[in-house]
Design an enzyme around this catalytic site. Structure first.
Site, short mmCIF file in Angstrom:
data_model
loop_
_atom_site.label_atom_id
_atom_site.label_comp_id
_atom_site.label_asym_id
_atom_site.label_seq_id
_atom_site.Cartn_x
_atom_site.Cartn_y
_atom_site.Cartn_z
N CYS A 218 -6.97 3.45 -3.76
CA CYS A 218 -6.66 1.93 -2.91
C CYS A 218 -7.80 0.98 -3.61
CB CYS A 218 -7.01 1.67 -1.52
SG CYS A 218 -5.76 2.67 -0.69
N LYS B 253 0.39 10.47 -4.84
CA LYS B 253 -1.02 9.19 -4.50
C LYS B 253 -2.16 10.31 -4.44
CE LYS B 253 -3.39 7.02 -0.93
NZ LYS B 253 -4.00 6.45 0.23
N HIS C 173 -10.98 -3.72 0.87
CA HIS C 173 -11.59 -2.22 0.53
C HIS C 173 -11.90 -2.17 -0.53
CE1 HIS C 173 -10.29 2.23 0.79
NE2 HIS C 173 -11.42 1.68 1.01
N ASP D 205 0.22 -0.89 -4.89
CA ASP D 205 -1.49 -0.01 -5.27
C ASP D 205 -1.39 1.61 -5.74
OD1 ASP D 205 -1.35 1.32 -2.78
OD2 ASP D 205 -3.30 0.87 -2.56
N ASN D 206 -0.25 2.38 -5.21
CA ASN D 206 -0.76 3.63 -6.22
C ASN D 206 0.79 4.11 -5.26
OD1 ASN D 206 -3.58 3.92 -3.74
ND2 ASN D 206 -1.28 4.76 -2.93
N LYS E 245 -5.16 -6.61 3.79
CA LYS E 245 -6.33 -5.04 3.22
C LYS E 245 -7.03 -5.11 2.14
CE LYS E 245 -6.53 -0.41 1.80
NZ LYS E 245 -5.52 0.84 1.42
N HIS F 232 1.00 2.96 4.40
CA HIS F 232 -0.10 3.58 4.73
C HIS F 232 -0.04 4.24 5.83
CE1 HIS F 232 -4.59 5.06 2.98
NE2 HIS F 232 -4.53 5.05 4.30
N ARG G 146 -6.64 -2.29 -6.85
CA ARG G 146 -7.78 -3.77 -6.20
C ARG G 146 -9.01 -4.22 -7.22
NH1 ARG G 146 -4.87 -3.20 -0.90
NH2 ARG G 146 -4.27 -1.47 -1.01
N ASP H 288 0.73 -0.49 -0.15
CA ASP H 288 -0.02 -0.08 0.17
C ASP H 288 0.50 1.75 -0.12
OD1 ASP H 288 -2.53 1.37 -0.04
OD2 ASP H 288 -3.17 0.85 1.74
N ASP H 289 0.47 2.22 -0.95
CA ASP H 289 1.34 3.39 -1.02
C ASP H 289 2.77 3.79 -1.18
OD1 ASP H 289 -1.29 3.85 -0.85
OD2 ASP H 289 -1.24 5.29 1.44
N SER I 45 -8.82 0.29 4.95
CA SER I 45 -7.35 0.97 5.85
C SER I 45 -7.03 0.91 6.95
CB SER I 45 -7.20 2.70 4.99
OG SER I 45 -6.66 2.56 3.31
#
Length: 531
Positions: free
Chosen positions: A82, A337, A137, A306-307, A135, A250, A86, A40-41, A160
């Protein structure tokens, strides 16, 4: 009879070639296992192997995986936030097709549309054991939960790790308060989006097993579950898909090695963020070791993000590397992001498969997280459903045979910084990238930039200008040729989506009752850990 020297030399060369490149068949004799790890992130520059000159040592296990496998330098998340990212990874389709164009929340009633077919659903039908850790989401209620979308087993957080309070919060900016510090009517910290009406839940399959969960033991719980899944599948002789979505970056969870360790906003090589990155990397190493100990030559591990980094978190955000989106930052705001600048969607990516993926190789092919769906299915010998259209491509030959041909065109959806969610207003074509709209996310310090519509579009040459600082002159032949080519392809794709009968529409309605809660009578839904 002894071989003559010339024959022995030829035999040695052949043996060396086979050991270096592995078998040439696209599909192994038995169904391969797949481990997909989604961070994540995470920033492109957070992977040490992407920036060797910086001499960081935050990702030694991922560095080793890159040395033993394939590092992809032009790989992109399907969106810059997010839920849409996904959804596209698990369906192989843009958000305008799968319906997920922005994030689901704590009170969301639904999730990824039930009309969408997911990667685990297809692999499950093909005899795979399918498991997810981390995660989700993509909807946490009823039919939208992971175990109703193709996963046989699930352990993780439904959204998250800052979307619910904990007794000992992770590092955040501004810092969120512990659960017990809030009255029952406080929903959010107005300055930073700290959710406090409910405790952050840990869910196993469809049951809340801990609320609020303990963030500081979560990595160990995830590791134990992952190793158990790998070993149990190996003992059964059953192929498996293990999808691990880690939210370490994140809201960073690991404390710094030293309280006085320095940090920088754009290049975190030490401090809290770096310590959390090292913890994530260590978990990746444990999973890699477990797969090697059980079914080493028949397991593909695919690591990606994811980003890009969440810039507004300042010292708790990652590094975009050289992809700084300078055209935008010079006008205000962040370029990672939520934006379609390179820092928002170009993510560190490594694929590892001993004996199948040549070691110590690099690919500059233009690829997307959407490509995981068709590539994994191809390697598993599973045919794509013919009742829908896909946007991902089969990257098997890039992974296994070193081909460099990726997407001819790749579209980056609006993800919150500008325009309508999901609209495809940024287009990549080879070395060129066109923006029909630009906008900035919130930068460290709170600065934001204005949305701008561009007609004609801004076009950058990423080979000459990876920082996206100076667009091409619209009067040049290069600009005119590229602009015409991109406009034709964009028009064609938008028409294709408009006429696609398999397009889904997500339900984004919310209700207070939809929030996951194990005991409504308790403040923040507190309940003891089960088991």
């Amino acid at each position: 009879m002894a071989l003559p020297p010339a024959a022995m030399l030829l035999f040695g060369l052949l043996l060396h070639t086979v050991s270096q490149h592995g078998p040439t068949a696209d599909k192994p004799k038995e169904k391969p296992n797949f481990i997909i790890i989604l961070a994540d992130d995470i920033g492109w520059g957070d992977l040490d192997a992407n920036q060797l000159e910086e001499r960081a040592n935050n990702t030694p296990y991922l560095n080793l995986m890159a040395l033993q496998g394939l590092r992809m330098t032009d790989f992109h998340s399907p969106a810059s936030t997010c839920s849409p990212s996904r959804a596209a990874i698990l369906t192989g389709r843009y958000g305008l097709r799968n319906g997920v164009t922005h994030n689901f929340g704590v009170k969301s009633l639904a999730g990824l549309p039930l009309s969408e077919v997911t990667l685990p659903q297809l692999l499950h039908k093909a005899g795979y054991h399918t498991a997810m850790i981390g995660k989700w989401h993509l909807g946490h209620n009823g039919l939208y939960s992971p175990t109703n979308r193709g996963f046989d087993y699930y352990l993780g957080i439904p959204f998250s790790n800052d979307m619910g309070c904990t007794d000992i919060p992770g590092y955040n900016l501004p810092q969120c308060l512990p659960c017990d510090s809030h009255g029952p009517q406080v929903i959010r910290n107005i300055h930073g989006g700290c959710y406090s009406r409910i405790g952050l839940p840990l869910i196993e399959n469809s049951t809340i097993v801990e609320q609020p969960l303990d963030l500081w033991t979560l990595t160990e719980q995830y590791k134990s579950a992952a190793l158990r899944i790998i070993h149990n599948a190996s003992e059964r002789g059953q192929p498996y898909l293990l999808y691990i979505a880690l939210a370490h970056m994140h809201v960073p969870l690991a404390p710094p090695l030293s309280p006085d360790a320095p940090t920088t906003d754009n290049h975190p090589n030490s401090g809290v963020y770096a310590a959390s990155l090292r913890e994530l990397d260590s978990l990746v190493g444990a999973i890699k070791n477990a797969s090697e100990a059980t079914d080493r030559d028949n397991t593909l591990i695919w690591f990606t993000g994811d980003n890009g980094p969440w810039e507004q978190k300042c010292q708790y955000a990652g590094s975009v590397g050289p992809f700084r989106g300078k055209w935008q930052t010079s006008k205000g705001g962040g370029s990672a992001k939520q934006t379609t600048w390179e820092g928002g969607h170009r993510v560190p990516t490594v694929a590892y498969w001993p004996g199948r993926i040549p070691a110590n190789t690099t690919s500059s092919s233009l690829l997307s997280g959407m490509d995981i769906f068709p590539t994994v299915l191809s390697l598993a010998g599973v045919t794509l459903p013919s009742d829908r259209r896909y946007d991902g491509i089969d990257a098997t030959n890039i992974l296994l045979h070193g081909e460099q041909l990726g997407h001819e065109f790749l579209f980056h959806p609006n993800s919150g910084a500008a325009g309508r969610f999901g609209d495809l207003q940024t287009v990549r074509s080879g070395r060129h990238k066109a923006f029909y709209i630009t906008g900035a996310a919130e930068a460290c310090g709170g600065e934001t930039g204005k949305q701008q519509v561009h007609d004609p579009p801004l076009i950058f040459d990423l080979e000459r200008d990876e920082a996206e600082e100076t667009p091409l002159d619209v009067k040049t032949t290069e600009y005119q040729v590229v602009a015409e080519r991109i406009a034709r392809r964009r028009e064609k794709l938008l028409w294709d989506i408009a006429t696609d009968k398999s397009v889904s529409i997500a339900d984004y309605r919310t209700d207070e009752s939809a929030a996951p809660c194990c005991d409504l009578t308790q403040t923040v839904c507190r309940c003891p850990r089960l088991g």
